[in-house]
Design a protein around this motif. Structure first.
Motif, PDB file in Angstrom:
ATOM      1  N   ASN A 576     -11.971   2.456  -9.677  1.00 35.14           N
ATOM      2  CA  ASN A 576     -11.936   2.526  -8.219  1.00 35.14           C
ATOM      3  C   ASN A 576     -10.853   1.608  -7.658  1.00 35.14           C
ATOM      4  N   PHE A 577     -10.671   0.456  -8.330  1.00 39.15           N
ATOM      5  CA  PHE A 577      -9.619  -0.474  -7.886  1.00 39.15           C
ATOM      6  C   PHE A 577      -8.237   0.155  -8.076  1.00 39.15           C
ATOM      7  N   THR A 578      -8.002   0.797  -9.222  1.00 35.70           N
ATOM      8  CA  THR A 578      -6.696   1.415  -9.432  1.00 35.70           C
ATOM      9  C   THR A 578      -6.476   2.549  -8.433  1.00 35.70           C
ATOM     10  N   THR A 579      -7.545   3.270  -8.104  1.00 35.48           N
ATOM     11  CA  THR A 579      -7.421   4.327  -7.096  1.00 35.48           C
ATOM     12  C   THR A 579      -7.053   3.733  -5.744  1.00 35.48           C
ATOM     13  N   LYS A 580      -7.690   2.631  -5.381  1.00 32.98           N
ATOM     14  CA  LYS A 580      -7.391   1.948  -4.117  1.00 32.98           C
ATOM     15  C   LYS A 580      -5.931   1.497  -4.096  1.00 32.98           C
ATOM     16  N   LEU A 581      -5.475   0.927  -5.207  1.00 31.04           N
ATOM     17  CA  LEU A 581      -4.092   0.459  -5.297  1.00 31.04           C
ATOM     18  C   LEU A 581      -3.119   1.627  -5.151  1.00 31.04           C
ATOM     19  N   TRP A 582      -3.426   2.730  -5.813  1.00 32.04           N
ATOM     20  CA  TRP A 582      -2.571   3.928  -5.733  1.00 32.04           C
ATOM     21  C   TRP A 582      -2.470   4.420  -4.294  1.00 32.04           C
ATOM     22  N   ASN A 583      -3.613   4.586  -3.652  1.00 35.54           N
ATOM     23  CA  ASN A 583      -3.608   5.118  -2.296  1.00 35.54           C
ATOM     24  C   ASN A 583      -2.927   4.173  -1.314  1.00 35.54           C
ATOM     25  N   ALA A 584      -3.138   2.884  -1.479  1.00 35.34           N
ATOM     26  CA  ALA A 584      -2.543   1.907  -0.564  1.00 35.34           C
ATOM     27  C   ALA A 584      -1.029   1.868  -0.718  1.00 35.34           C
ATOM     28  N   THR A 585      -0.561   1.869  -1.969  1.00 35.63           N
ATOM     29  CA  THR A 585       0.884   1.848  -2.195  1.00 35.63           C
ATOM     30  C   THR A 585       1.522   3.128  -1.673  1.00 35.63           C
ATOM     31  N   LYS A 586       0.869   4.219  -1.921  1.00 37.71           N
ATOM     32  CA  LYS A 586       1.399   5.494  -1.434  1.00 37.71           C
ATOM     33  C   LYS A 586       1.438   5.519   0.099  1.00 37.71           C
ATOM     34  N   PHE A 587       0.384   4.984   0.738  1.00 33.53           N
ATOM     35  CA  PHE A 587       0.372   4.914   2.197  1.00 33.53           C
ATOM     36  C   PHE A 587       1.529   4.054   2.701  1.00 33.53           C
ATOM     37  N   ALA A 588       1.727   2.910   2.074  1.00 34.75           N
ATOM     38  CA  ALA A 588       2.821   2.027   2.503  1.00 34.75           C
ATOM     39  C   ALA A 588       4.166   2.729   2.362  1.00 34.75           C
ATOM     40  N   MET A 589       4.358   3.444   1.244  1.00 37.00           N
ATOM     41  CA  MET A 589       5.619   4.148   1.036  1.00 37.00           C
ATOM     42  C   MET A 589       5.805   5.268   2.063  1.00 37.00           C
ATOM     43  N   MET A 590       4.730   5.989   2.354  1.00 41.70           N
ATOM     44  CA  MET A 590       4.827   7.067   3.331  1.00 41.70           C
ATOM     45  C   MET A 590       5.166   6.546   4.721  1.00 41.70           C
ATOM     46  N   ASN A 591       4.884   5.267   4.942  1.00 38.17           N
ATOM     47  CA  ASN A 591       5.206   4.666   6.235  1.00 38.17           C
ATOM     48  C   ASN A 591       6.414   3.751   6.162  1.00 38.17           C
TER      49      ASN A 591
END
Length: 877
Positions: A576-591
Motif C-alpha cells: 500500500n505504501f508503494t502504491t501511495k508513493l506511485w500515485n503521489a509521484t505521478k500526481f506531482a509529475m502531472m502537475n
C-alpha cells in the motif's frame, strides 16, 4: 487558475505492476555495469562479501532478510560515491550435497561406496552444473546489486589454492595436528559433524538406574543411554560425598563384561543428581571424556562407524545402538540389576541437521586446529577497537565464544570437499603438501582420505574471494572488507573463524564492523519452521505484492541484534505504501513537478514550501545517520512517516492550492519544490525499494539511474521555525474540522459555508485558502446564519469555526449510519478485549503485537463514546 497550472502528461502507466518491470530494470542495471567495482578507482572502497549460501540452497525468508540489509547498505554507499563491491558466491556445502546426492543414488538402487570416490565426485560436479546455484537467480529477483563478474565458489581453483596455502602454513607453524578426540559422529553419514550441523532437541527417552557390584560394595548409577555401559571404564563420585568416601579407590565389577573398573572422585559429579554416582564412558560422552583425561582412564570405543556395537566381546556385538539399548536393559533386568526406571524422561539430544538422526559422541582420530593463539588474536582485535561489533551489547556474546574456544576438528569423512593435503608414507611418514608442491611418489604413499570442514574454506571467504594468496589489485583495493552483515546465530560458527583466519593469513582483521541482526520470526514471535507450519516462501510474497514491498517490510523490522516478526498483512501494508508513493509521484509529475529546476531562495517560497523543505533536510540528516549506524528500522520508519503523512497527506494537498490558484511565479516555485522533494525522497528510499524508485525517478528527472545518482546532502537553509509552527497549526485546525464534519455526518465532498475568527486564526490568516480547500469550507455570504460551531486551540490562540449546517444532513439516514458504525466499534472492542483477556496469547505474542491490540481497544472505546454523543445530539434535534 493560470495557464501554466494545466495538468501535465506522464509516461508512467496507471498503476505500478512489479511483475512487468522488475526483471527488465534489474537486467538494465547489470548490463550498464553499475554493480561492477573498479580496483583502479581512486574513490574510497566499500566492500561487503555475501555470506555464501549453500550450493543446494534456495532463497528462504532468512536469506531475503539478510540480503536485503546488505543490498540496502551497499546501494547507499554506491550513491555516496564509494567504489562499492558487493561480492557474490556460494559454498560447496559438503554435508548438504552428500545428503542430497546420496538420496538420489539410493533411489537408483546404489550408493556412493558402490560408485567409488572418483565417480561420486564426478556425479556431484554434474549435479552442481545442472541444479546448483538456484539461489543466485533468486538473488537477482530480490534486486541484489552484486558484482556478477566476481562470482566465486568455495571449490573453484583460486579458493582451493587458498585453502591448501593456509593449511600448509598452519601445519608448518604447529597449529594443525592429528589426535584422538571425542567428536559429533553421524552413523548414517559415517562422518564427523560440526557443532553448526547439530541441533539439540528435547526428546522423550528413559532414565534407567542400575546396580554395579553386590552387597556392601554395590553402587547405583543412572543413565539415559544404557547401552554405553559396555564401554564404562570407571564410576565417579564427588570427593566430598561422604556416602562413597570408603569406596573411592576400590574397584567394582562392570556387569555383562566381567571387567573390573575403578571408583574415582571427581568434582564434576553433582552429588544431588540421582544417587550421586555416575558411570564414566570416556569414548562416548563429552563430560566423561574430560573425567577420563583427568584420571587417565582407558577410552574404549564400543561402536563402529555405523553405530553398531563392536569389540565388546559380548552377545550385543553387531546390534544397532538402539536395538542394543533394549537388549542391554533387559539382560540387566534378568540379572536383577535394574533398580529404577523413569519413562518418559525428557532430555536434550543432539541430532544431525541433515539426516535427522541422533548424533553419537565418539572417540575418533581426526585433524584439529589449535585455536588458542588464533582465538586470542580474534578477541584482541575487538577489544582494541580494530573491529567494532554492532550493536555493542553483542560484544559479550562474541567474547563468550572466542575466549572459550576448544580446538577445532576440521576433518570430515566425506568425499565432496577440499581433500586434506597430507600424505602418509610406508614407514609412517607424514608429509603436508602445499599448493605449488608435488606430492611424494612411490609405492606405499597414500593421501589422507578425509576432506576439510566446510567452515574451513568459508572462513577464508573475505580474502580468498579477492585473490589471496596472490597480491591482486582486488585484494589491495577491497581488503579488509568494510562490514560483515550476518545473524547473531552464526557468530561462533562463521564469524569467529573468519576473524581467526583473516588475522593469521593477512595480519589484518577481515572486516571493520560486524553488524549483527536477529532471526526472522512469524507475527507471533515464533521461530519459523516447516514442522510448525508457519514458514513462508519469500518468492510467493514477491509474486503477490512485489519485491519492494517485501524488502520494505523486512527493513522496517530490522532493529540491530533483535529478532524480526513478520506477517503477510505487513507486506500488504508495504505494498500500500508503494502504491501511495506511485500515485503521489505521478500526481506531482502531472502537475508539472520539475526536478531539474533550481530551488528558489527561501524568501521566494510560501511557508508551506519552507516547511516541507525544512522537514526534508531533517529527514535527509536522520536517514543518513541511521544508515551509517545500521539502524535500518529507524531509517525506513522515518521515510515511511515523512512520505505518507507529511509529503502525501499534507504538502501535496497544500501544493494543489498553490498550483491551481497561484500566479505564474508561485506555480513555478511550487513545481520546483515538488520536483526537489520527490527527487530527494526517491533517492532516500532507493536502497530499500530499488525497483519502484528507479522507475519513478528516471521518469521524474529524465536522468540515467538512481543506482549511480548522488546521495542527498542535508540542506538546513530552508529550515523556518515560524513556518513550521504555522503549518502545524494549520494541520491541527484542518484535522479538528474534518473530525467535526465527520461527527456531523457530512460527506467529505460536501461544501459548507463557514466563518473563521479568533486570535489563533489571525496568526495563520495567510493560509485561509488552503484551509478552506482542504476541509470544503466556502466563504460566508450575506445573511450567513451559523447553526454549529467549534473552537480549536492553536499555538497562538483559539480559532472559532462557525458553520451553517442547515439542510445538509438527512437525520434519519445519519442515525442509521451511526448505529451501524456503533455496532462495528462494539464488535472491535469485544475482539480486542477477548485477545487481551487470553493469558496464553499474552504470554506468547511479542510486545508490538500486544501494543497494537491495546491501541485498537482504545480507539474502539473512543469511537463508541463519540458515536453515542452524536446520536444523543441527533435525538435532541
Amino acid at each position: 487558475m493560470t495557464e501554466n497550472a494545466q495538468p501535465q502528461q506522464t509516461d508512467l502507466p496507471g498503476a505500478w505492476n512489479p511483475a512487468d518491470e522488475e526483471a527488465s530494470l534489474y537486467q538494465r542495471w547489470v548490463d550498464a555495469g553499475y554493480f561492477t567495482a573498479d580496483p583502479t578507482s581512486d574513490k574510497p572502497p566499500f566492500t561487503v562479501v555475501i555470506p555464501p549460501p549453500n550450493v543446494t540452497g534456495s532463497l528462504h525468508i532468512g536469506h531475503a532478510f539478510e540480503h536485503t540489509l546488505i543490498d540496502a547498505i551497499t546501494r547507499y554507499h554506491r550513491m555516496l560515491g564509494d567504489e562499492t563491491l558487493y561480492l557474490p558466491g556460494m559454498d560447496h556445502a559438503s554435508i548438504a550435497v552428500h545428503a542430497l546426492v546420496e538420496k538420489q543414488l539410493r533411489a537408483e538402487g546404489t550408493s556412493r561406496r558402490e560408485l567409488g570416490r572418483e565417480a561420486f565426485v564426478k556425479r556431484v560436479w554434474q549435479w552442481k552444473q545442472e541444479h546448483g546455484g538456484r539461489i543466485l537467480a533468486q538473488m537477482k529477483r530480490l534486486g541484489e546489486g552484486v558484482d556478477w563478474t566476481r562470482e566465486r565458489f568455495t571449490m573453484d581453483d583460486g579458493l582451493s589454492k587458498a585453502v591448501n596455502t593456509i593449511f600448509k602454513k598452519l601445519f608448518d607453524d604447529g597449529l594443525i595436528y592429528r589426535a584422538e578426540r571425542l567428536v559429533n559422529w553421524s552413523p548414517e553419514l559415517r562422518s564427523v559433524l560440526s557443532d553448526a550441523e547439530v541441533k539439540h532437541e528435547e526428546v522423550e527417552g528413559e532414565l534407567v538406574s542400575m546396580r554395579y557390584g553386590d552387597g556392601d560394595d554395590a553402587i547405583v548409577v543412572a543413565t539415559t543411554r544404557i547401552e554405553t555401559m559396555l564401554g564404562d571404564t570407571a564410576v565417579a563420585v564427588h570427593p566430598d560425598d561422604e556416602r562413597y568416601t570408603r569406596l573411592v579407590g576400590t574397584e567394582v565389577e562392570l556387569p555383562l563384561t566381567g571387567r573390573k573398573i575403578p571408583i574415582v572422585a571427581d568434582k564434576h559429579v553433582d552429588p544431588e543428581f540421582g544417587t550421586g554416582a555416575v558411570k564414566v564412558t570416556p569414548a562416548h560422552d563429552p563430560n566423561d571424556f574430560e573425567i577420563g583425561q583427568r584420571h587417565d582412564l582407558p577410552m574404549i570405543t564400543i561402536m563402529d562407524e555405523q553405530g553398531r556395537i563392536d569389540g565388546t566381546g559380548t552377545e550385543f556385538d553387531g546390534m544397532d545402538r538402539f536395538e542394543a539399548r533394549v537388549a542391554v536393559r533387559e539382560k540387566l533386568r534378568e540379572q536383577g540389576r535394574i533398580v529404577a526406571e523413569k519413562r518418559p524422561y525428557l532430555h536434550s539430544v543432539g541430532h544431525s541437521e541433515r539426516s535427522k538422526e541422533p548424533i553419537e559422541p565418539r572417540l575418533s582420530l581426526q585433524w584439529f586446529v589449535k585455536v588458542g593463539p588464533l582465538a586470542k588474536a580474534a578477541g584482541d582485535a575487538v577489544r582494541d577497537g580494530r573491529v567494532n561489533v554492532h550493536p555493542p551489547e553483542m560484544e559479550k556474546r562474541y567474547f563468550d565464544w572466542v575466549d572459550n574456544l576448544h580446538d577445532w576438528c576440521i576433518s570430515r569423512q566425506l568425499w565432496w570437499g577440499h581433500r586434506i593435503p597430507v600424505w602418509y608414507g610406508p614407514n609412517d611418514e607424514v608429509v603436508c603438501v602445499g599448493p605449488d608442491e608435488e606430492p611424494p611418489s612411490g609405492e606405499g604413499w597414500i593421501q589422507d582420505p578425509d576432506v576439510l570442514d566446510t567452515w574451513f574454506s568459508s572462513g577464508l571467504w573475505p580474502f580468498s574471494t579477492l585473490g589471496w594468496p596472490e597480491k591482486t589489485p582486488d585484494l589491495n583495493k577491497f581488503y579488509p572488507t568494510s562490514v560483515l552483515v550476518t545473524g547473531y546465530d552464526i557468530l561462533f560458527f562463521w564469524v569467529v573463524r573468519m576473524m581467526m583466519f583473516g588475522l593469521y593469513a593477512t595480519g589484518e582483521a577481515p572486516f571493520k564492523t560486524i553488524a549483527l541482526h536477529g532471526m526472522v520470526r512469524d507475527q507471533f514471535g515464533k521461530k519459523m519452521s516447516k514442522t510448525a507450519g508457519n514458514g513462508v516462501d519469500p518468492i510467493e510474497w514477491m509474486d503477490r505484492y512485489g519485491t519492494d514491498a517485501l524488502r520494505f517490510t523486512l527493513t522496517r523490522g530490522a532493529n540491530p541484534g533483535t529478532d524480526v516478526p513478520i506477517g503477510e498483512e505487513w507486506v500488504a501494508g508495504s505494498r500500500n505504501f508503494t502504491t501511495k508513493l506511485w500515485n503521489a509521484t505521478k500526481f506531482a509529475m502531472m502537475n508539472g513537478a520539475d526536478a531539474n529546476a533550481p530551488l528558489p531562495a527561501p524568501a521566494e517560497l510560501t511557508e508551506a514550501d519552507r516547511w516541507i523543505l525544512g522537514r526534508l533536510g531533517s529527514v535527509v540528516e536522520d536517514v543518513t545517520g541511521y544508515l551509517a549506524d545500521y539502524q535500518f528500522a529507524k531509517a525506513t520508519d522515518t521515510l515511511y512517516q515523512f512520505t505518507w503523512t507529511e509529503l502525501c497527506d499534507w504538502y501535496l494537498e497544500l501544493s494543489k492550492v498553490q498550483v491551481f490558484q497561484g500566479d505564474e511565479a508561485r506555480v513555478t516555485a511550487t513545481r520546483a519544490v515538488l520536483g526537489h522533494v520527490f527527487d530527494t525522497v526517491l533517492k532516500l528510499l532507493h536502497p530499500f525499494i530499488p525497483f519502484i524508485t528507479e522507475k519513478l525517478w528516471t521518469a521524474l528527472t529524465g536522468r540515467e539511474s538512481l543506482v549511480v545518482a548522488p546521495w542527498p546532502v542535508a540542506d538546513g537553509s530552508y529550515a523556518d521555525e515560524v513556518a513550521g509552527k504555522r503549518i502545524a497549526d494549520v494541520q491541527k485546525l484542518v484535522t479538528e474540522v474534518r473530525r467535526f464534519r465527520a461527527d456531523q455526518g457530512l460527506k467529505p465532498s460536501q461544501k459548507v459555508a463557514a466563518r473563521l475568527s479568533g486570535d489563533g486564526f489571525a496568526e495563520i490568516t495567510g493560509h485561509d485558502e488552503p484551509i478552506r480547500a482542504l476541509v470544503r469550507l466556502t466563504q460566508p455570504e450575506d445573511g450567513f446564519a451559523p447553526s454549529a460551531s467549534l473552537e480549536v486551540g492553536l499555538s497562538a490562540g483559539v480559532v472559532t469555526v462557525e458553520l451553517d449546517l442547515s439542510g445538509t444532513i438527512d437525520v434519519a439516514a445519519e442515525r442509521k449510519r451511526l448505529r451501524k458504525d456503533l455496532g462495528a466499534a462494539e464488535k472491535e472492542l469485544a475482539q480486542a478485549e477477548a485477545k487481551l483477556g487470553n493469558q496464553a496469547f499474552i504470554d506468547k505474542a511479542p510486545e508490538p503485537v500486544i501494543g497494537k491490540i491495546r491501541a485498537r481497544k482504545e480507539t474502539a472505546v473512543a469511537d463508541i463514546e463519540r458515536i453515542n454523543a452524536r446520536l444523543a445530539t441527533l435525538s435532541a434535534s
